[in-house]
Design an enzyme around this catalytic site. Structure first.
Site, PDB file in Angstrom:
ATOM      1  NE  ARG A 193      -2.174  -7.002  -4.699  1.00 24.17           N
ATOM      2  CZ  ARG A 193      -2.841  -7.653  -3.778  1.00 24.17           C
ATOM      3  NH1 ARG A 193      -2.224  -8.087  -2.715  1.00 24.17           N
ATOM      4  NH2 ARG A 193      -4.141  -7.893  -3.924  1.00 24.17           N
ATOM      5  CE  LYS A 212     -11.723  -7.085   1.752  1.00 23.87           C
ATOM      6  NZ  LYS A 212     -10.360  -6.636   1.450  1.00 23.87           N
ATOM      7  CB  SER A 215      -4.073  -7.195   4.537  1.00 25.32           C
ATOM      8  OG  SER A 215      -3.767  -5.944   3.982  1.00 25.32           O
ATOM      9  CG  HIS A 264      -1.944  -1.057   1.277  1.00 26.01           C
ATOM     10  ND1 HIS A 264      -2.110  -1.895   2.352  1.00 26.01           N
ATOM     11  CD2 HIS A 264      -2.886  -1.436   0.383  1.00 26.01           C
ATOM     12  CE1 HIS A 264      -3.107  -2.730   2.122  1.00 26.01           C
ATOM     13  NE2 HIS A 264      -3.592  -2.484   0.930  1.00 26.01           N
TER      14      HIS A 264
HETATM   15  N1  COA Z   1      -0.025  -4.024  -2.009  1.00 20.58           N
HETATM   16  C1  COA Z   1      -0.312  -4.962  -1.108  1.00 20.58           C
HETATM   17  N2  COA Z   1      -1.548  -5.437  -0.914  1.00 20.58           N
HETATM   18  C2  COA Z   1      -2.498  -4.903  -1.656  1.00 20.58           C
HETATM   19  C3  COA Z   1      -2.281  -3.922  -2.608  1.00 20.58           C
HETATM   20  C4  COA Z   1      -0.949  -3.470  -2.768  1.00 20.58           C
HETATM   21  N3  COA Z   1      -0.643  -2.555  -3.666  1.00 20.58           N
HETATM   22  N4  COA Z   1      -3.441  -3.628  -3.214  1.00 20.58           N
HETATM   23  C5  COA Z   1      -4.348  -4.397  -2.652  1.00 20.58           C
HETATM   24  N5  COA Z   1      -3.792  -5.178  -1.710  1.00 20.58           N
HETATM   25  C6  COA Z   1      -4.428  -6.233  -0.949  1.00 20.58           C
HETATM   26  C7  COA Z   1      -4.822  -5.848   0.418  1.00 20.58           C
HETATM   27  O1  COA Z   1      -3.798  -6.148   1.318  1.00 20.58           O
HETATM   28  C8  COA Z   1      -6.064  -6.683   0.616  1.00 20.58           C
HETATM   29  O2  COA Z   1      -5.654  -7.967   0.985  1.00 20.58           O
HETATM   30  P1  COA Z   1      -6.634  -8.992   1.717  1.00 20.58           P
HETATM   31  O3  COA Z   1      -7.748  -9.286   0.763  1.00 20.58           O
HETATM   32  O4  COA Z   1      -5.739 -10.144   1.963  1.00 20.58           O
HETATM   33  O5  COA Z   1      -7.123  -8.315   2.974  1.00 20.58           O
HETATM   34  C9  COA Z   1      -6.668  -6.752  -0.762  1.00 20.58           C
HETATM   35  O6  COA Z   1      -5.598  -6.569  -1.643  1.00 20.58           O
HETATM   36  C10 COA Z   1      -7.656  -5.698  -1.097  1.00 20.58           C
HETATM   37  O7  COA Z   1      -7.411  -4.571  -0.295  1.00 20.58           O
HETATM   38  P2  COA Z   1      -7.655  -3.066  -0.561  1.00 20.58           P
HETATM   39  O8  COA Z   1      -6.696  -2.495  -1.541  1.00 20.58           O
HETATM   40  O9  COA Z   1      -7.632  -2.433   0.769  1.00 20.58           O
HETATM   41  O10 COA Z   1      -8.988  -2.957  -1.301  1.00 20.58           O
HETATM   42  P3  COA Z   1     -10.367  -3.595  -1.047  1.00 20.58           P
HETATM   43  O11 COA Z   1     -10.587  -4.492  -2.221  1.00 20.58           O
HETATM   44  O12 COA Z   1     -10.531  -4.176   0.285  1.00 20.58           O
HETATM   45  O13 COA Z   1     -11.238  -2.301  -1.108  1.00 20.58           O
HETATM   46  C11 COA Z   1     -12.619  -0.657  -2.143  1.00 20.58           C
HETATM   47  C12 COA Z   1     -11.870  -1.956  -2.253  1.00 20.58           C
HETATM   48  C13 COA Z   1     -12.624  -0.026  -0.785  1.00 20.58           C
HETATM   49  C14 COA Z   1     -11.954   0.290  -3.100  1.00 20.58           C
HETATM   50  C15 COA Z   1     -14.036  -1.010  -2.621  1.00 20.58           C
HETATM   51  O14 COA Z   1     -14.590  -1.965  -1.765  1.00 20.58           O
HETATM   52  C16 COA Z   1     -14.921   0.190  -2.637  1.00 20.58           C
HETATM   53  O15 COA Z   1     -14.838   0.978  -3.559  1.00 20.58           O
HETATM   54  N6  COA Z   1     -15.785   0.361  -1.597  1.00 20.58           N
HETATM   55  C17 COA Z   1     -16.674   1.489  -1.455  1.00 20.58           C
HETATM   56  C18 COA Z   1     -18.099   1.115  -1.891  1.00 20.58           C
HETATM   57  C19 COA Z   1     -18.191   1.090  -3.383  1.00 20.58           C
HETATM   58  O16 COA Z   1     -17.962   2.070  -4.074  1.00 20.58           O
HETATM   59  N7  COA Z   1     -18.563  -0.072  -3.912  1.00 20.58           N
HETATM   60  C20 COA Z   1     -18.689  -0.276  -5.337  1.00 20.58           C
HETATM   61  C21 COA Z   1     -17.371  -0.597  -5.940  1.00 20.58           C
HETATM   62  S1  COA Z   1     -17.513  -0.888  -7.668  1.00 20.58           S
END
Ligand code: COA
Length: 168
Positions: free
Chosen positions: A93, A44, A131, A20
């Site tokens: 990634r 989540k 994560s 991140h």
């Molecule tokens: N390096 C390391 N890990 C990364 C990463 C990076 N560059 N990018 C993503 N990850 C990992 C995270 O560690 C996490 O791992 P886990 O699944 O093991 O916990 C996973 O990838 C996803 O994490 P994150 O980047 O925090 O994104 P998310 O997918 O949890 O969140 C949102 C996505 C918040 C952007 C999305 O849910 C959202 O937009 N929510 C708001 C509501 C909305 O608009 N919904 C409609 C969306 S179309």
């Protein structure tokens, strides 16, 4: 004077990893202003509260002058519009991320066509970090110091102190 280009980096950040931070640093170098926004993600069940996750990011990225750390609980595109961000950045990634990220970016475009998603390629050192993998390694007594910053490691060790297996 041209309007500053504001980018939004949304995520759950549970827990914050060097992956991140890599995206945050790249985003800060690429855009005039970067808003890192912690999602109160209803899909989540996070390990850390929104405040803890914001604090973890602040501890590691708070010194970057063009970066702000916030929380949001709306649609990402609605939040982007409300703060004047024309770009949403996400790290891409591996092929495994691609389908999910493409789907989200297309949905976001349907919802708000004025907000563009930009994918940033991560550094090779953080390509495989996630994560949940970090949490897994920690619980089995492994060394996570290469994957998360020290402040996050402290938070994780505190949170899981009764569950970490000793491998001595
Ligand atoms: N390096 C390391 N890990 C990364 C990463 C990076 N560059 N990018 C993503 N990850 C990992 C995270 O560690 C996490 O791992 P886990 O699944 O093991 O916990 C996973 O990838 C996803 O994490 P994150 O980047 O925090 O994104 P998310 O997918 O949890 O969140 C949102 C996505 C918040 C952007 C999305 O849910 C959202 O937009 N929510 C708001 C509501 C909305 O608009 N919904 C409609 C969306 S179309």
């Amino acid at each position: 004077m041209p309007t500053p280009l504001i980018a939004l980096y949304p995520g759950t950040f549970d827990a914050l990893t060097y992956g991140h931070l890599d995206i945050i640093n790249r985003g800060a170098r690429t855009f005039d202003k970067l808003i890192v926004a912690v999602a109160k993600n209803i899909a989540k069940t996070p390990m850390f509260t929104v405040e803890e996750r914001e604090e973890a990011i602040r501890a590691e990225a708070g010194h970057l002058v063009n970066v702000e750390i916030r929380a949001f609980s709306t649609l990402t595109v609605a939040y982007a519009t409300s703060i004047g961000a024309k770009v949403v950045i996400r790290g891409l990634r591996a092929a495994s991320d691609f389908e999910y990220e493409l789907q989200m970016s297309m949905m976001n475009r349907q919802l708000e066509s004025r907000v563009e998603t930009v994918f940033l390629a991560p550094s090779p050192q953080t390509f495989f970090v996630s994560s949940s993998l970090v949490k897994d390694v920690l619980l089995q007594g492994g060394d996570i110091s290469k994957f998360v910053p020290p402040s996050t490691e402290t938070m994780l060790r505190e949170k899981f102190r009764d569950q970490i297996v000793s491998i001595e």
